[in-house]
Design a protein around this motif. Structure first.
Motif, PDB file in Angstrom:
ATOM      1  N   LYS A 105       0.835  -1.191   0.000  1.00 47.80           N
ATOM      2  CA  LYS A 105       0.000   0.000   0.000  1.00 47.80           C
ATOM      3  C   LYS A 105       0.876   1.250   0.000  1.00 47.80           C
ATOM      4  O   LYS A 105       1.771   1.384   0.830  1.00 47.80           O
ATOM      5  CB  LYS A 105      -0.875  -0.025   1.258  1.00 47.80           C
ATOM      6  CG  LYS A 105      -1.816   1.133   1.374  1.00 47.80           C
ATOM      7  CD  LYS A 105      -2.801   0.890   2.516  1.00 47.80           C
ATOM      8  CE  LYS A 105      -3.487   2.174   2.902  1.00 47.80           C
ATOM      9  NZ  LYS A 105      -2.800   2.900   3.958  1.00 47.80           N
TER      10      LYS A 105
ATOM     11  N   GLY B 117      -4.829  10.688   8.065  1.00 43.63           N
ATOM     12  CA  GLY B 117      -4.612   9.536   7.208  1.00 43.63           C
ATOM     13  C   GLY B 117      -4.000   9.893   5.869  1.00 43.63           C
ATOM     14  O   GLY B 117      -3.811   9.027   5.021  1.00 43.63           O
TER      15      GLY B 117
ATOM     16  N   GLY C  28      -0.988  10.960   5.349  1.00 41.68           N
ATOM     17  CA  GLY C  28       0.423  10.607   5.252  1.00 41.68           C
ATOM     18  C   GLY C  28       1.380  11.618   5.853  1.00 41.68           C
ATOM     19  O   GLY C  28       2.587  11.525   5.634  1.00 41.68           O
ATOM     20  N   LYS C  29       0.866  12.590   6.631  1.00 38.43           N
ATOM     21  CA  LYS C  29       1.751  13.604   7.217  1.00 38.43           C
ATOM     22  C   LYS C  29       2.781  12.952   8.140  1.00 38.43           C
ATOM     23  O   LYS C  29       3.984  13.214   8.020  1.00 38.43           O
ATOM     24  CB  LYS C  29       0.935  14.631   8.021  1.00 38.43           C
ATOM     25  CG  LYS C  29      -0.205  15.276   7.268  1.00 38.43           C
ATOM     26  CD  LYS C  29      -0.954  16.266   8.133  1.00 38.43           C
ATOM     27  CE  LYS C  29      -1.687  15.644   9.315  1.00 38.43           C
ATOM     28  NZ  LYS C  29      -2.825  14.796   8.957  1.00 38.43           N
ATOM     29  N   SER C  30       2.302  12.105   9.055  1.00 42.30           N
ATOM     30  CA  SER C  30       3.229  11.471   9.994  1.00 42.30           C
ATOM     31  C   SER C  30       4.207  10.575   9.250  1.00 42.30           C
ATOM     32  O   SER C  30       5.396  10.547   9.558  1.00 42.30           O
ATOM     33  CB  SER C  30       2.457  10.631  11.008  1.00 42.30           C
ATOM     34  OG  SER C  30       1.582  11.437  11.729  1.00 42.30           O
ATOM     35  N   THR C  31       3.677   9.836   8.291  1.00 43.18           N
ATOM     36  CA  THR C  31       4.530   8.930   7.524  1.00 43.18           C
ATOM     37  C   THR C  31       5.669   9.696   6.873  1.00 43.18           C
ATOM     38  O   THR C  31       6.833   9.304   6.965  1.00 43.18           O
ATOM     39  CB  THR C  31       3.695   8.215   6.450  1.00 43.18           C
ATOM     40  OG1 THR C  31       2.688   7.462   7.105  1.00 43.18           O
ATOM     41  CG2 THR C  31       4.553   7.298   5.600  1.00 43.18           C
TER      42      THR C  31
HETATM   43  N1  LIG Z   1       2.592   1.151  10.496  1.00 44.02           N
HETATM   44  C1  LIG Z   1       1.735   1.231   9.477  1.00 44.02           C
HETATM   45  N2  LIG Z   1       1.444   0.134   8.749  1.00 44.02           N
HETATM   46  C2  LIG Z   1       0.578   0.189   7.731  1.00 44.02           C
HETATM   47  N3  LIG Z   1      -0.051   1.293   7.341  1.00 44.02           N
HETATM   48  C3  LIG Z   1       0.191   2.442   8.019  1.00 44.02           C
HETATM   49  C4  LIG Z   1       1.098   2.457   9.126  1.00 44.02           C
HETATM   50  N4  LIG Z   1       1.149   3.730   9.597  1.00 44.02           N
HETATM   51  C5  LIG Z   1       0.321   4.465   8.833  1.00 44.02           C
HETATM   52  N5  LIG Z   1      -0.256   3.699   7.893  1.00 44.02           N
HETATM   53  C6  LIG Z   1      -1.196   4.142   6.860  1.00 44.02           C
HETATM   54  O1  LIG Z   1      -0.578   5.152   6.113  1.00 44.02           O
HETATM   55  C7  LIG Z   1      -1.493   6.206   5.850  1.00 44.02           C
HETATM   56  C8  LIG Z   1      -0.940   7.515   6.354  1.00 44.02           C
HETATM   57  O2  LIG Z   1      -0.930   7.487   7.771  1.00 44.02           O
HETATM   58  P1  LIG Z   1      -0.325   8.649   8.638  1.00 44.02           P
HETATM   59  O3  LIG Z   1       0.985   9.018   8.087  1.00 44.02           O
HETATM   60  O4  LIG Z   1      -0.347   8.226  10.051  1.00 44.02           O
HETATM   61  O5  LIG Z   1      -1.369   9.817   8.420  1.00 44.02           O
HETATM   62  P2  LIG Z   1      -1.559  11.188   9.178  1.00 44.02           P
HETATM   63  O6  LIG Z   1      -0.424  11.365  10.123  1.00 44.02           O
HETATM   64  O7  LIG Z   1      -1.605  12.208   8.101  1.00 44.02           O
HETATM   65  O8  LIG Z   1      -2.868  11.128   9.865  1.00 44.02           O
HETATM   66  C9  LIG Z   1      -2.808   5.822   6.480  1.00 44.02           C
HETATM   67  O9  LIG Z   1      -3.635   5.264   5.503  1.00 44.02           O
HETATM   68  C10 LIG Z   1      -2.427   4.769   7.489  1.00 44.02           C
HETATM   69  O10 LIG Z   1      -3.453   3.828   7.618  1.00 44.02           O
END
Ligand SMILES: Nc1ncnc2c1ncn2[C@@H]1O[C@H](COP(=O)(O)OP(=O)(O)O)[C@@H](O)[C@H]1O
Ligand SMILES: [Mg+2]
Lengths: 267, 430
Positions: free
Chosen positions: A32, A55, A57-60
Motif C-alpha cells: 500500500k 490519514g 500521510g503527514k506522519s509517515t
Molecule cells: N505502520 C503502518 N502500517 C501500515 N499502514 C500504516 C502504518 N502507519 C500508517 N499507515 C497508513 O498510512 C497512511 C498515512 O498514515 P499517517 O501518516 O499516520 O497519516 P496522518 O499522520 O496524516 O494522519 C494511512 O492510511 C495509514 O493507515
C-alpha cells in the motif's frame, strides 16, 4: 559536512542551501502506497507546517526525515532525502547520528519513567556530549530553560517526569530533544493531546526555537499552522498538493483542494 | 437504499412516540432486587473461596508445625561424670590445641561416658544415651578444661528410643522415661545438630544442612543459567527476531516445553549430562542444569509478556534522540520489564526448588552422610530429603520429615521474599 552539493551548486549571492531536501519520495506499507512522489525543502530559521486530513500521510512523511520508519518492518522508502546534502538513506549514513541531528517530538508526550533530570540528560549521555558532571548540569538547565520548563521544575529535578502535567511533559520532551543539540526538530501534532493554555505555551516556544533549528510541525489545526509556521505544505491522499509561504496558502491558495480544506469543506 | 428512505419517517415517528420510562414500576423494582441479590451472592461466594483456601493453608501450616517443631528439639539426660576418678589421659593444655577431638577419642572418652551412664542409670544406661553423647561431653570439656580434675553433670542427648518415648510415647521405654522425668533428669533443648548435620540412619543424629546446602547449590546453578538465558531469549524474540514461520515454531516449542512433566527433564538430564557428557552423578551441578532446562521456558514466557507490555512510545522516545537498539533494550525495555521478569523467575525458581522427580533421575537420592563440598560433589536436595525420610521405617523420622518440610518452606519464603523485595525496589525507581 565538507561535502560539496553537486546537484545544487551554490552561487555567491544565492540564498542559503536548504537544510533538508526531499525529492520524489514514495513510501509503501507493504504493497500500500502511503506517500506518492513528494518533493519538499526544509530550511533553517523557518517553521514548516504539514497540514492535511488525517490519514493523508503527514506522519509517515515526517518519519522518513529521521528514518523512524526503519522501525516499521513493512515500510519501504524510495526517493532521495538529504540532510546538508548527504543522502540520509545511504549506507554511509549512521542512523543513530542522524536521529541525534534530526530530533523528534511525538504526538503523545512520552517522557521516560525516570527523573526529570535523567530525561534531559539521557541523550547527551549516550552521545557523550558532556565530559563532566557539571557540564551535564549545564546542558540540563539550558535545555529546560530553552523549553520554558526550568522555572516550573528547577526545585524537583529528581521527581519522575511522568508526574508532570501533559503540557509540562510535552515541554520536557522538547527539552529532551534539544538537549542533544539537533539541527532539525520534527514535531508530530505536539499539541493534539493538550489543553488550549498548554498549546499556547508550546506555540510560543516554537517561536523562540525558530532561530536556532529547522522546525517541521505536523498539525491538524489550521489556526495553529497559520500562527506558528512560515511555510505550509498541504497533503492529501499521500500527495503533496501545495507547498508555499504560509500567508500565501491561507489567503490565496492555488489549488482548489487546498482552498476547500482551509475553508473547512472537508477534513 | 430506497427502502431505507421509505422507512425513515416511520422510525422517526416511533422515536417521537416512545413513552417515557417509568423507573418505579413493579418490574423495575424486581430487577433492582435481583441485581442486589446477585451482587450479594457473588460477594459471598468469593469470600467463601478465599476463606476455604486460607483454611487449607492454615491446616497445612498447623499440622506441619505441630509435627515438625518437635523435630527441631532433642531430649537430653543429665549425666553425672566423675572425670577425676575416670583417669582420662588428657591434659588441659591438649584440650586447648588443635587435635583435641582426636586426643579425647584416643583417651577413651566414649568408654568413660558409657561407664558413667551405667553408673547413673543402671545396667540399661548405655541404651538410654545417644551414641554421640561422648562428643557432646568432649565439647563441654573443650569449653571448660578445668572440669578434668573434678565432677560435672552434663546434659547429653538421649537415644532414639528415649527421644521417641519422651516426645510421643506409646513405646516400650515409656515407663523408664516417666521414671527419669520424675527424677528431673530429663530435659528438652534445641537440636543444633539438626541445623548443622547431614543425613544419617539414626533419626536423633540426622541434620538438614546437607540437603539445604545441596538445594542452595542447585538453585545457584539453576538461577545463573536460566535467568540470563531466559531473559536474553525473551528480549531477542520480542525486540529483534523477525515475525516468520521459524519464530512461530520457536514460540510454540517454548510454550510446550513449559508444560512438559518434570520427570522427562530428569530423563533428559540423565541421558545428556550423565551419559553423554560424563558429568558426576548426584552432583548439584547436574541437578541445577536439569532444573534450569525446566525453569528457562517459564522465564522466557513471563519475560516476553513483560517486554511486550513496555509501551512502544518509550522505544520511540529513545530511538528518536538517537539511542541504538541495544541501548533502547538495556536502558529502557529491560528495566521496565524487570518486575514482570522477576515475577516469572520467582514462579519458575519456586517450582524448581520443590521439584523431586528429575533429581531422583540423576541420582540425587543417594544416601550422603556429609554436606556437599562443592558443585560437583555428591549432594541431595531438600525435597528429595523429605521424600527419603518419609520412606524410613523408624518412627523418629516422622517429625524429622516435617521439620525438613518446614525448612523447605522457610527457604521458599526467603527466596520469594528476596525476589519480591527486588521487584518492589525496581518498581520504585520510576
Ligand atoms: N505502520 C503502518 N502500517 C501500515 N499502514 C500504516 C502504518 N502507519 C500508517 N499507515 C497508513 O498510512 C497512511 C498515512 O498514515 P499517517 O501518516 O499516520 O497519516 P496522518 O499522520 O496524516 O494522519 C494511512 O492510511 C495509514 O493507515
Ligand atoms: Mg499522524
Amino acid at each position: 559536512m565538507t561535502q560539496v552539493h553537486i546537484d545544487t551548486p551554490v552561487q555567491p549571492d544565492a540564498p542559503a542551501p536548504h537544510k533538508m531536501t526531499a525529492r520524489n519520495v514514495d513510501v509503501f506499507y507493504g504493497s500500500k502506497q502511503a506517500i506518492k512522489d513528494v518533493s519538499i525543502d526544509v530550511d533553517m530559521d523557518r517553521v514548516t507546517a504539514f497540514i492535511g486530513p488525517s490519514g493523508c500521510g503527514k506522519s509517515t512523511f515526517l518519519r522518513t526525515l529521521n528514518r523512524m520508519n526503519d522501525t516499521v518492518s513493512s515500510a519501504r522508502v524510495t526517493g532521495d532525502i538529504r540532510l546538508d546534502g548527504d543522502d540520509i538513506y545511504s549506507p554511509q549514513m549512521d542512523v543513530v547520528q542522524l536521529r541525534a541531528r534530526v530530533g523528534m517530538v511525538f504526538q503523545k508526550p512520552n517522557p521516560f519513567p525516570k527523573s526529570i533530570y535523567e530525561n534531559v540528560a539521557y541523550g547527551p549521555r549516550i552521545h557523550g556530549l558532556a565530559a563532566a558532571r557539571g557540564e551535564m548540569d549545564e546542558i540540563v538547565e539550558g535545555s529546560l530553560k530553552r523549553a520554558g520548563l526550568w522555572e516550573e521544575v528547577k526545585d524537583r529535578l529528581s521527581d519522575s517526569g511522568t508526574a508532570l502535567s501533559g503540557g509540562q511533559q510535552q515541554r520536557l520532551c522538547i527539552a529532551r530533544a534539544i538537549a542533544v543539540d539537533p539541527e532539525v526538530i520534527l514535531m508530530d501534532e505536539p499539541c493534539s493531546a493538550l489543553d488550549p493554555i498548554a498549546t499556547a505555551k508550546i506555540e510560543e516556544l516554537i517561536h523562540e526555537l525558530r532561530g536556532r533549528y529547522a522546525i517541521v510541525i505536523v498539525t491538524h489545526n489550521m489556526q495553529q499552522a497559520a500562527r506558528v509556521s512560515q511555510r505550509t505544505a498541504f497533503f492529501h491522499l499521500g500527495t503533496l498538493v501545495e507547498y508555499g509561504e504560509t500567508s500565501e496558502i491561507f489567503t490565496n491558495p492555488r489549488e482548489v483542494r487546498t482552498k476547500d480544506y482551509i475553508t473547512g469543506r472537508y477534513g | 437504499m430506497t427502502g431505507m428512505v421509505a422507512q425513515m419517517p416511520d422510525r422517526d415517528r416511533k422515536v417521537a412516540e416512545r413513552v417515557p420510562t417509568d423507573w418505579k414500576t413493579g418490574a423495575m423494582q424486581t430487577r433492582i432486587r435481583r441485581r442486589y441479590a446477585a451482587e450479594r451472592r457473588f460477594r459471598f461466594m468469593g469470600l467463601a473461596a478465599v476463606v476455604l483456601s486460607a483454611a487449607f493453608l492454615a491446616f497445612l501450616l498447623v499440622t506441619m508445625l505441630a509435627q515438625g517443631l518437635r523435630g527441631f528439639t532433642e531430649t537430653r539426660l543429665a549425666l553425672p561424670i566423675d572425670f577425676a576418678a575416670a583417669g582420662l589421659e588428657v591434659t588441659p593444655a591438649q584440650l586447648e590445641q588443635r587435635g583435641a577431638d582426636a586426643a579425647l577419642a584416643s583417651a577413651g572418652l566414649e568408654r568413660v561416658v558409657d561407664n558413667a551412664a551405667v553408673a547413673a542409670f543402671g545396667p540399661d544406661g548405655m541404651d538410654l544415651i545417644s551414641d554421640t553423647a561422648w562428643i557432646r561431653v568432649g565439647e563441654r570439656l573443650k569449653a571448660d578444661p578445668g572440669l578434668l580434675g573434678g565432677q560435672a553433670v552434663i546434659a547429653v542427648p538421649a537415644s532414639a528410643g528415649v527421644d521417641l518415648a519422651a516426645k510421643s510415647g506409646d513405646t516400650p521405654l515409656d515407663a523408664r522415661v516417666a521414671e527419669l522425668r520424675a527424677q528431673n533428669r530429663l530435659t528438652t533443648g534445641f537440636a543444633w545438630g539438626f541445623l548443622t548435620g547431614a543425613d544419617s540412619t539414626d533419626p536423633t543424629r540426622v541434620g538438614i544442612w546437607g540437603a539445604l546446602k545441596g538445594s542452595i547449590l542447585t538453585m545457584v546453578v539453576t538461577l545463573l543459567l536460566a535467568f540470563p538465558i531466559g531473559v536474553l531469549s525473551a528480549v531477542y524474540l520480542e525486540e529483534y527476531a523477525p515475525r516468520n514461520r521459524w519464530t512461530d515454531l520457536i514460540e510454540v516449542s517454548i510454550n510446550n516445553l513449559a508444560a512438559v512433566p518434570s520427570i522427562i527433564f530428569g530423563l533428559l538430564g540423565l541421558a545428556v549430562f550423565l551419559a553423554t557428557f560424563q558429568m558426576p552423578r548426584s552432583a548439584a551441578l547436574v541437578g541445577g542444569l536439569t532444573l534450569a532446562l525446566m525453569t528457562m521456558p517459564v522465564i522466557v514466557i513471563a519475560g516476553r509478556n513483560a517486554v511486550k507490555a513496555v509501551p512502544p512510545s518509550i522505544r520511540d522516545a529513545a530511538l528518536g534522540i538517537g539511542a541504538s537498539r541495544v541501548q533502547v533494550v538495556f536502558h529502557h525495555v529491560i528495566p521496565l520489564a524487570l518486575p514482570g521478569i522477576l515475577t516469572g523467575t520467582i514462579i519458575g525458581m519456586a517450582r524448581a526448588l520443590g521439584e523431586t522427580a528429575p533429581l531422583l533421575m540423576i541420582g540425587m537420592r543417594a544416601f550422603i552422610a556429609g554436606p556437599p563440598g562443592g558443585f560437583t560433589s555428591p549432594a541431595t536436595a531438600l525435597p528429595v530429603q523429605v521424600f527419603l525420610w518419609s520412606d524410613e521405617v523408624s518412627r523418629g523420622f516422622v517429625e524429622k520429615t516435617s521439620a525438613a518440610i518446614i525448612v523447605l518452606l522457610v527457604f521458599l519464603l526467603a527466596m520469594n521474599g528476596l525476589a519480591i523485595y527486588l521487584r518492589n525496589k525496581f518498581e520504585q525507581r520510576w
